[in-house]
Structure formats: C-alpha cells, structure tokens
Design an enzyme around this catalytic site. Structure first.
Site, short mmCIF file in Angstrom:
data_model
loop_
_atom_site.label_atom_id
_atom_site.label_comp_id
_atom_site.label_asym_id
_atom_site.label_seq_id
_atom_site.Cartn_x
_atom_site.Cartn_y
_atom_site.Cartn_z
N ARG A 91 30.12 69.08 -79.02
CA ARG A 91 29.17 68.60 -78.01
C ARG A 91 29.83 68.23 -76.68
O ARG A 91 29.18 68.27 -75.65
CB ARG A 91 28.39 67.39 -78.55
CG ARG A 91 27.40 67.76 -79.64
CD ARG A 91 26.60 66.56 -80.10
NE ARG A 91 25.65 66.91 -81.15
CZ ARG A 91 24.38 67.26 -80.94
NH1 ARG A 91 23.90 67.29 -79.72
NH2 ARG A 91 23.59 67.57 -81.95
N TYR A 112 34.57 58.39 -81.17
CA TYR A 112 33.72 59.46 -81.70
C TYR A 112 34.27 60.79 -81.22
O TYR A 112 34.21 61.11 -80.04
CB TYR A 112 32.28 59.25 -81.24
CG TYR A 112 31.27 60.22 -81.81
CD1 TYR A 112 31.56 61.05 -82.88
CD2 TYR A 112 29.98 60.28 -81.27
CE1 TYR A 112 30.62 61.92 -83.41
CE2 TYR A 112 29.03 61.14 -81.79
CZ TYR A 112 29.35 61.97 -82.85
OH TYR A 112 28.41 62.83 -83.36
N TYR A 164 31.45 66.91 -69.44
CA TYR A 164 31.26 67.51 -68.11
C TYR A 164 32.45 67.20 -67.20
O TYR A 164 33.22 68.09 -66.89
CB TYR A 164 29.94 67.06 -67.47
CG TYR A 164 29.68 67.80 -66.17
CD1 TYR A 164 29.44 69.18 -66.17
CD2 TYR A 164 29.72 67.15 -64.94
CE1 TYR A 164 29.25 69.88 -65.00
CE2 TYR A 164 29.52 67.85 -63.75
CZ TYR A 164 29.29 69.21 -63.78
OH TYR A 164 29.09 69.89 -62.61
N ILE A 194 29.17 58.57 -91.54
CA ILE A 194 28.08 58.19 -90.64
C ILE A 194 27.14 59.37 -90.67
O ILE A 194 27.37 60.39 -90.01
CB ILE A 194 28.60 57.86 -89.23
CG1 ILE A 194 29.62 56.72 -89.31
CG2 ILE A 194 27.44 57.47 -88.32
CD1 ILE A 194 30.38 56.48 -88.02
N THR A 199 23.63 60.39 -81.09
CA THR A 199 23.07 61.73 -80.97
C THR A 199 21.76 61.85 -81.74
O THR A 199 20.75 62.32 -81.22
CB THR A 199 24.06 62.77 -81.50
OG1 THR A 199 25.31 62.62 -80.83
CG2 THR A 199 23.53 64.17 -81.30
N LYS A 237 35.13 58.14 -85.87
CA LYS A 237 34.14 59.03 -86.47
C LYS A 237 34.54 60.44 -86.07
O LYS A 237 34.56 60.77 -84.88
CB LYS A 237 32.73 58.72 -85.98
CG LYS A 237 31.68 59.72 -86.48
CD LYS A 237 30.31 59.45 -85.87
CE LYS A 237 29.29 60.49 -86.31
NZ LYS A 237 27.94 60.27 -85.69
#
Length: 294
Positions: free
Chosen positions: A140, A135, A109, A205, A46, A163
C-alpha cells in the site's frame, strides 16, 4: 517489559448509516468481539477506512471504543500519515481520547529513505510518549521498513512492536533475530497466521476476525500447546480467508460484517460495495464454516 498483547487483535471495520458513522453499531460490534475472546482492538486503520474519516470522527470512534472496552482489552489507533507534524498532532489527540497506543504506517507518496523513516517514527514516538506499533505494508505504501531499521527503532523505549504485512517469512525471521525479546511481532496477513507463529510471532492483527474472532483466538491458544492441532483449526477457516481475498480490503469484510449486522453495506468512496454474487459467495463459505461443513 511485557508484550502489548498475545493472540488476536482485530482491525475493526467502521459502520456507516446514510453516510455518517454509526457509533451504536460500532459499540455492538465491539461487544461481539470482546465476547469472543479478542485481545485487542485496532481503530481507524485500513480496514476501518481511516483515511476517509474526518479527524472528529476518528477521535469519537476512539472515545467510543475506550468507553465500551473499559480497559478489558487495549485500544490501539492508526494515527500515522505521510506528514510527521500532522501525525504528531493527531496522535496527541488520540492519546487524549484514551488510546493505549498508536500504529504508524510508513510515509506514502512523499516516501522517504530509511534514515527518514527513523527520523519520522522517532519524532512521533518521542512527542507522543505512547507505545508505538510500526506498520510495514509495502503493497500500500511502496516502502518497506528494513530489518536493520526496525532494529534501530526498537532501541526507542516507546517503539515496541511491528505489524508486518509483507507475507515474507524470511523478513520476519530476520527481524526476530535483531530485536530485543520484549519487542512484539504481529502478522498483518490472515493467510500466513500459522507460518508467522512458526517464526516466533506473538499474534495477529486480523481482518477476518471481524467475523470469526473466537476461531482466531482458538487457533492461537491451541498453537501454544499443540501446533499441529492449531494447523488443523486454521485449515478449517482458510476457505473464508481465501474468499475474503476476492477484492481489495476492506470491501469483502464489510460485506460479511453487514450480513452479521455490524454494518449497512456502505463504504466511503473511492471504495465501493461488492457486487451481489461476490457477497453471496463469501456468506456461503462463512455459513459452511459455522455449520461445520468445511
């Protein structure tokens, strides 16, 4: 089995020059991070604006990072998408470029269910045969990897870390109680670093560590001996973490690394540069921290 790394990983920014990737500046930034004790690099995520990079640019960034680090620290690459087959192919290309592991985001999506997540991550891990970091960033992707799903995925020999960017410490505690000892947990939120360590996390991270890498690793090292001292050190950098929340990542950190000489201030649309007064405010806090005023 040992953890992938312990301490500070950096979700590194991608510099541009007149719209093209500036690999020379990228190399200088990596050397700065290595000289300041970071334990791993994360490319094309990102913060690195990976979704706006071409596949060719992504691979060249990986090759550059692998060459510069020269095995001094591991290089992990964000290679997941919402297309399982495409994720496999890109991850295989990343592997060929020398990456030490891959990081896989939850599909967005065309989001799936938990069974679909298991099938998606398992298919990629088994095809690529590299260490996989899951992740979890529902802000998001609008999807969470449920703790029981993490538990099941952790049985795969290639899926070895998570993460987590939920900021939910109960979630972290639950996952920690379900996964084997070798499975690593990394914070994806700078502002909850200490709390994450309190819950048994193995490191972070970080976004802010693009600019203050030494300070983050110092906090982790201090925590191993004296958590109270680590808390005091964290309090010193907290104003900068707060300042970097002025807008959506990576826009604020890009402004700061530009000030440090590791970017030219530009981002790729749809991301846009901060207005000057917001950039000035971030730099002011950074300078105060470096001068020992805060």
């Amino acid at each position: 089995m040992s953890k992938l790394f312990q301490g500070t990983g950096v979700a590194i920014t991608t510099p541009f020059n007149n719209g093209t990737v500036d690999y020379e500046t990228f190399e200088r930034h990596i050397e700065f991070l290595l000289n300041n004790q970071v334990k791993s690099l994360f490319i094309n995520g990102t913060t690195g604006e990976g979704s706006t990079l071409t596949k060719e640019e992504q691979i060249k960034l990986v090759e550059t990072a692998v060459n510069v680090t020269n095995k001094r620290v591991p290089v992990y690459v964000g290679s997941g998408t919402n297309d399982t087959a495409a994720s496999i192919q890109h991850s295989l290309n990343v592997k060929a470029a020398g990456a030490d592991g891959i990081m896989l985001i939850t599909p967005y999506y065309n989001k799936t269910n938990q069974r679909g997540l298991i099938a998606h991550f398992t298919a990629i891990a088994n095809a690529v045969e590299l260490p996989v970091i899951l992740y979890n960033v529902p802000s998001r992707t609008n999807m969470t990897i449920e703790p029981e799903t993490v538990k099941q995925l952790a049985e795969n020999p290639y899926i070895v870390a998570l993460k987590d960017a939920t900021g939910d410490m109960k979630y972290v505690e639950t996952v920690k109680s379900l996964v084997p000892e070798h499975f690593a947990l990394y914070s994806g939120n700078d502002d909850s670093f200490i709390e994450f360590l309190n819950r048994g996390g193995d490191g972070i991270i970080s976004v802010a560590a693009n600019a203050i890498p030494y300070e983050f690793q110092e906090i982790y090292d201090a925590y191993q001996k004296n958590p109270d001292q680590a808390g005091d050190l964290f309090a010193e950098i907290s104003p900068l973490i707060e300042a970097l929340n002025i807008d959506i990542n990576p826009m604020p950190i890009k402004a700061l690394v530009t000030y440090l000489g590791y970017a030219d201030g530009s981002l790729r649309l749809p991301l846009v540069a901060l207005p000057p007064h917001e950039t000035k405010a971030i730099i002011h806090v950074y300078q105060q921290i470096k001068d020992g005023i805060l």
